[in-house]
Every structure is written in structure tokens, then in C-alpha cells.
Scaffold this active site. Structure first.
Site, PDB file in Angstrom:
ATOM      1  N   LYS A   1       8.342  -4.255 -15.832  1.00  0.00           N
ATOM      2  CA  LYS A   1       9.487  -5.074 -15.448  1.00  0.00           C
ATOM      3  C   LYS A   1      10.286  -5.431 -16.700  1.00  0.00           C
ATOM      4  O   LYS A   1       9.711  -5.757 -17.734  1.00  0.00           O
ATOM      5  CB  LYS A   1       8.973  -6.347 -14.759  1.00  0.00           C
ATOM      6  CG  LYS A   1      10.001  -6.970 -13.855  1.00  0.00           C
ATOM      7  CD  LYS A   1       9.350  -7.991 -12.952  1.00  0.00           C
ATOM      8  CE  LYS A   1      10.396  -8.767 -12.179  1.00  0.00           C
ATOM      9  NZ  LYS A   1      11.222  -7.940 -11.303  1.00  0.00           N
TER      10      LYS A   1
ATOM     11  N   GLY B   1       0.771  -1.245   0.000  1.00  0.00           N
ATOM     12  CA  GLY B   1       0.000   0.000   0.000  1.00  0.00           C
ATOM     13  C   GLY B   1       0.803   1.297   0.000  1.00  0.00           C
ATOM     14  O   GLY B   1       0.259   2.345   0.326  1.00  0.00           O
ATOM     15  N   GLY B   2       2.080   1.227  -0.378  1.00  0.00           N
ATOM     16  CA  GLY B   2       2.891   2.460  -0.425  1.00  0.00           C
ATOM     17  C   GLY B   2       2.311   3.488  -1.390  1.00  0.00           C
ATOM     18  O   GLY B   2       2.178   4.669  -1.063  1.00  0.00           O
TER      19      GLY B   2
HETATM   20  C1  LIG Z   1       5.477  -4.798  -5.997  1.00  0.00           C
HETATM   21  S1  LIG Z   1       3.964  -5.118  -5.203  1.00  0.00           S
HETATM   22  C2  LIG Z   1       3.189  -3.541  -5.231  1.00  0.00           C
HETATM   23  C3  LIG Z   1       3.727  -2.578  -4.233  1.00  0.00           C
HETATM   24  C4  LIG Z   1       2.854  -1.371  -4.083  1.00  0.00           C
HETATM   25  N1  LIG Z   1       2.921  -0.496  -5.247  1.00  0.00           N
HETATM   26  C5  LIG Z   1       3.212  -0.547  -2.865  1.00  0.00           C
HETATM   27  O1  LIG Z   1       3.497   0.642  -3.006  1.00  0.00           O
HETATM   28  O2  LIG Z   1       3.167  -1.073  -1.759  1.00  0.00           O
HETATM   29  C6  LIG Z   1       3.073  -6.017  -6.407  1.00  0.00           C
HETATM   30  C7  LIG Z   1       1.671  -6.390  -5.968  1.00  0.00           C
HETATM   31  O3  LIG Z   1       0.963  -6.815  -7.117  1.00  0.00           O
HETATM   32  C8  LIG Z   1       0.011  -7.776  -6.674  1.00  0.00           C
HETATM   33  N2  LIG Z   1      -0.513  -8.556  -7.799  1.00  0.00           N
HETATM   34  C9  LIG Z   1       0.128  -9.492  -8.540  1.00  0.00           C
HETATM   35  N3  LIG Z   1      -0.710 -10.005  -9.440  1.00  0.00           N
HETATM   36  C10 LIG Z   1      -1.912  -9.397  -9.285  1.00  0.00           C
HETATM   37  C11 LIG Z   1      -3.172  -9.492  -9.917  1.00  0.00           C
HETATM   38  N4  LIG Z   1      -3.377 -10.347 -10.932  1.00  0.00           N
HETATM   39  N5  LIG Z   1      -4.177  -8.685  -9.507  1.00  0.00           N
HETATM   40  C12 LIG Z   1      -3.984  -7.808  -8.508  1.00  0.00           C
HETATM   41  N6  LIG Z   1      -2.809  -7.686  -7.856  1.00  0.00           N
HETATM   42  C13 LIG Z   1      -1.787  -8.457  -8.248  1.00  0.00           C
HETATM   43  C14 LIG Z   1       0.790  -8.613  -5.671  1.00  0.00           C
HETATM   44  O4  LIG Z   1      -0.104  -9.286  -4.801  1.00  0.00           O
HETATM   45  C15 LIG Z   1       1.621  -7.542  -4.962  1.00  0.00           C
HETATM   46  O5  LIG Z   1       1.004  -7.140  -3.773  1.00  0.00           O
END
Ligand SMILES: C[S@@+](CC[C@H](N)C(=O)[O-])C[C@H]1O[C@@H](n2cnc3c(N)ncnc32)[C@H](O)[C@@H]1O
Length: 352
Positions: free
Chosen positions: A308, A224-225
Site C-alpha cells: 500500500k 478469498g479471491g
Molecule cells: C484486501 S483484503 C484481502 C483480499 C483477498 N486478497 C481476496 O482476494 O479476497 C485484506 C485482508 O487482510 C486481512 N488482514 C488484516 N490484517 C491481518 C492480519 N494481521 N493477519 C491476517 N489477516 C489480516 C483482513 O482481515 C482482510 O480480510
């Protein structure tokens, strides 16, 4: 004027990219101005660039076609031999003062002094001592006090063995007003994730005013950042992620949390003015998930998406990803941010 036709003109810059990505920046710069050459100062990161354009033409060309992987540049107005002894300090401070005075019109505003050095560079003085000496000369000769941030002009010194490269430039000409483009935010108490820095930097790098967006959709939001920053900026946020959001965010009056996969949600047409996605997935798969959600973005709305870099083909990745969204979205800027690791960030706008 055809800038490339002026073959007699040439200028030099210190250019910096994220570690390991300098070769891509060099490809971009050579494509922009053929004949540009590089010599390493910090391996895979910082280079001395010789470009066959004069200083101002080179700055214009680079800033108007900003390379994705070029994080920072500073023009070199003078190169001087150095010994690494205390004598360098008075020599460099005096020269920096002269160069500053040459461009001084009495209305220069705020100035900052940035000192960087090559790896394994040894000297009897520290960069902080040199910075202090230069700041002292600027105050004494021009009455200009040095600031740490948000300066209009930058005095830059890069120290490498045997030589120092000095330049005085407008902050905008350096692409970033952080030394070497290394954007250092202070970690706040209770900060939900370091990923927040990525969106903060995107706000700065893309000139976005996040506080302008009233309704934001954060896809892949946990922990949640990004969501926390959007809430701080005053937006109503819908956060979508099957993983848990940080407990401190839950219960925020402006937050709607959908603990779901992005493929399982749908929204009313044109109901959001910002969509952000930092899913850290294969770009192709991620954009397939985002495509149906773009209908929720109003015309003119913005999207900030992390891509990515999976297989070392960054330019193709940007091209393919943007092409997939092209019927509705237009690329405004792609940039590898200081806080991006094996990724880059794109800013797009929905076509009206
Ligand atoms: C790098 S983290 C995001 C960090 C976030 N921007 C922050 O500031 O905290 C990637 C997130 O994408 C989510 N994710 C991956 N595949 C997903 C999907 N198909 N639908 C929704 N969320 C997804 C993962 O659960 C993970 O929490």
C-alpha cells in the site's frame, strides 16, 4: 554501444500509467534516459513522450529496466493531422496498412488493432469504425486477420485533437498487449472478490505460471479471491485471516483455513513454494508480520505481495520493504498493476 551517446537520435511514444501516477513514471523514465520530455494527452495518465534515443534503443532500454509506474507504451511511427471527419478513416487506414506492410515479412502471425483517444476528443467516426477500417485494409493487403487478444503485433492509433499517432510494434514492446495496459477481465458468476483480478494480472505481468506451485500460503486471504484462483490453478492452499472466507470456498478439499491473525500462526520450514499477501496495511507493519513466515517458503520459492502506498513515497516504500526482506528474499519485479489502486505489487524469490 552507449545508447545515450547518440544525441542525434530521438523517437516518440504514447505512454500510459494508472490515473494520478504518471508523474512517478515520468521520474523513472527521465532517470533512465535524461532529457526525455512529456506532453499531456490524458491528464495525469497518458503522455506523448519524446526520448533522445532511436526507437529500437528506447524500447530496449525501457523494457530491460521496466519502470514500476509505466503501464503501457506504443512507439509512434507516424504523426498525421486529422480533421475529425470521416476522411480521417480512409487516411488512417491507408497509412496503417502501409506501415504494417513496411514491416511485413510474410510471417507476421496474429495482429490486433488498438484505437485510443484523448479526453474530450470528438470525431464523426467512432474508434470501433476506425478499427474496422484498419482491420479491413490489413486483411485486403496482407491477408492478415485481426484478433482481439494474444496478438504478436499491434497496430496502435492514438487520436488527439488535430493529430493521430500511429505505430506498429511487437506486443512485447508495448509492455502490455491490452489497449493502454488496461487489463479487463470478465467478472465470473459467483466470483468471490474483485481482488482476484489483482493476482490474475500479477500472473500475467510477472510471467508467473501459478499452476506450477503445489503449496501456497495466502496471508490476509479473506474473502478469498486470491485463494480461489490458487485453488483453480491446482494448488493446496493454506488461507490465514481472522475474517470470514467466502462460504463457497469452505469445504474445498485442497483448502486449509486458519481463522487467525498472521502473528499467531507458524509453519514447518520450507513447506510452501508460494506465499501471497494482500493485506492492504501499512507495508512496514505487514512485512514485520510476514518476516517470520518466510521460513515456511522453500529456497527458490516465490512471493507476491501488495504494498500500500501510504505517504506518497512509492520508491522509498519499495526500497524499505524489500530491504526488510533482503536477507532471504530477492526482488524480481515491482509493478503498479492496472488493478492496483493506491498500491503496487512486488514479486520476490527466496534466495537458494
Ligand atoms: C484486501 S483484503 C484481502 C483480499 C483477498 N486478497 C481476496 O482476494 O479476497 C485484506 C485482508 O487482510 C486481512 N488482514 C488484516 N490484517 C491481518 C492480519 N494481521 N493477519 C491476517 N489477516 C489480516 C483482513 O482481515 C482482510 O480480510
Amino acid at each position: 554501444m552507449n545508447e545515450q551517446a547518440d544525441t542525434a537520435a530521438a523517437s516518440q511514444f504514447v505512454v500510459t500509467s494508472n490515473h494520478g501516477f504518471a508523474a512517478y513514471a515520468q521520474d523513472e523514465l527521465r532517470a533512465l534516459v535524461p532529457g526525455t520530455k512529456f506532453e499531456p494527452l490524458i491528464t495525469d495518465e497518458t503522455y506523448l513522450m519524446r526520448i533522445p534515443l532511436d526507437r529500437e534503443a528506447a524500447i530496449r532500454r525501457i523494457t530491460s529496466h521496466e519502470p514500476i509506474f509505466l503501464r503501457h507504451m506504443h512507439p509512434i511511427d507516424r504523426t498525421v493531422g486529422t480533421s475529425g471527419t470521416a476522411e480521417d478513416v480512409s487516411l488512417l487506414a491507408d497509412l496503417a496498412g502501409q506501415l504494417f506492410l513496411d514491416g511485413f515479412d510474410g510471417e507476421i502471425g496474429k495482429v490486433t488493432v488498438q484505437i485510443r483517444k484523448a479526453e474530450r476528443y470528438e470525431s464523426e467516426y467512432s474508434p470501433a469504425e476506425l478499427r474496422e477500417a484498419i482491420s479491413g485494409v490489413l486483411l485486403e493487403r496482407c491477408g492478415v486477420e485481426s484478433v482481439v487478444k494474444e496478438a504478436d503485433r499491434i497496430v496502435s492509433v492514438f487520436l488527439s485533437s488535430g493529430a493521430a499517432y500511429i505505430g506498429v510494434s511487437a506486443s512485447a514492446d508495448n509492455l502490455s498487449d491490452w489497449p493502454g495496459g488496461a487489463v479487463r477481465y470478465r467478472k465470473e458468476e459467483g466470483q468471490v472478490s474483485r481482488a482476484k483480478f489483482k493476482l490474475l494480472e500479477a500472473e500475467y505481468a510477472f510471467g508467473l505460471e501459478l499452476s506450477r506451485f503445489r503449496k501456497a500460503l495466502d496471508i490476509g486471504a479473506a474473502p478469498g479471491g486470491w485463494t480461489s484462483l490458487l485453488l483453480e490453478r491446482g494448488a493446496e492452499v493454506t488461507a490465514v485471516d481472522p475474517a470470514d472466507l467466502h462460504p463457497d470456498l469452505l469445504g474445498h478439499p485442497q483448502l486449509t483455513y486458519l481463522k487467525r491473525n498472521a502473528g499467531e500462526v507458524a509453519f514447518r520450514s520450507a513447506s510452501y513454494d508460494l506465499l501471497v499477501c494482500d493485506m492492504s496495511w501499512s507495508p512496514k507493519q505487514m512485512i514485520k508480520l510476514i518476516l517470520p513466515l518466510l521460513d515456511a517458503l522453500r529456497p527458490g520459492g516465490a512471493a507476491v505481495i501488495t504494498l500500500k502506498l501510504m505517504h506518497g513515497k512509492p520508491f522509498q516504500t519499495v526500497k524499505d520493504s524489500v530491504r526488510m526482506m533482503q536477507p532471504v528474499m530477492q526482488l524480481r519485479k515491482a509493478k503498479q498493476l492496472f488493478h492496483n489502486r493506491d498500491e503496487l505489487t512486488v514479486y520476490l524469490q527466496k534466495i537458494n
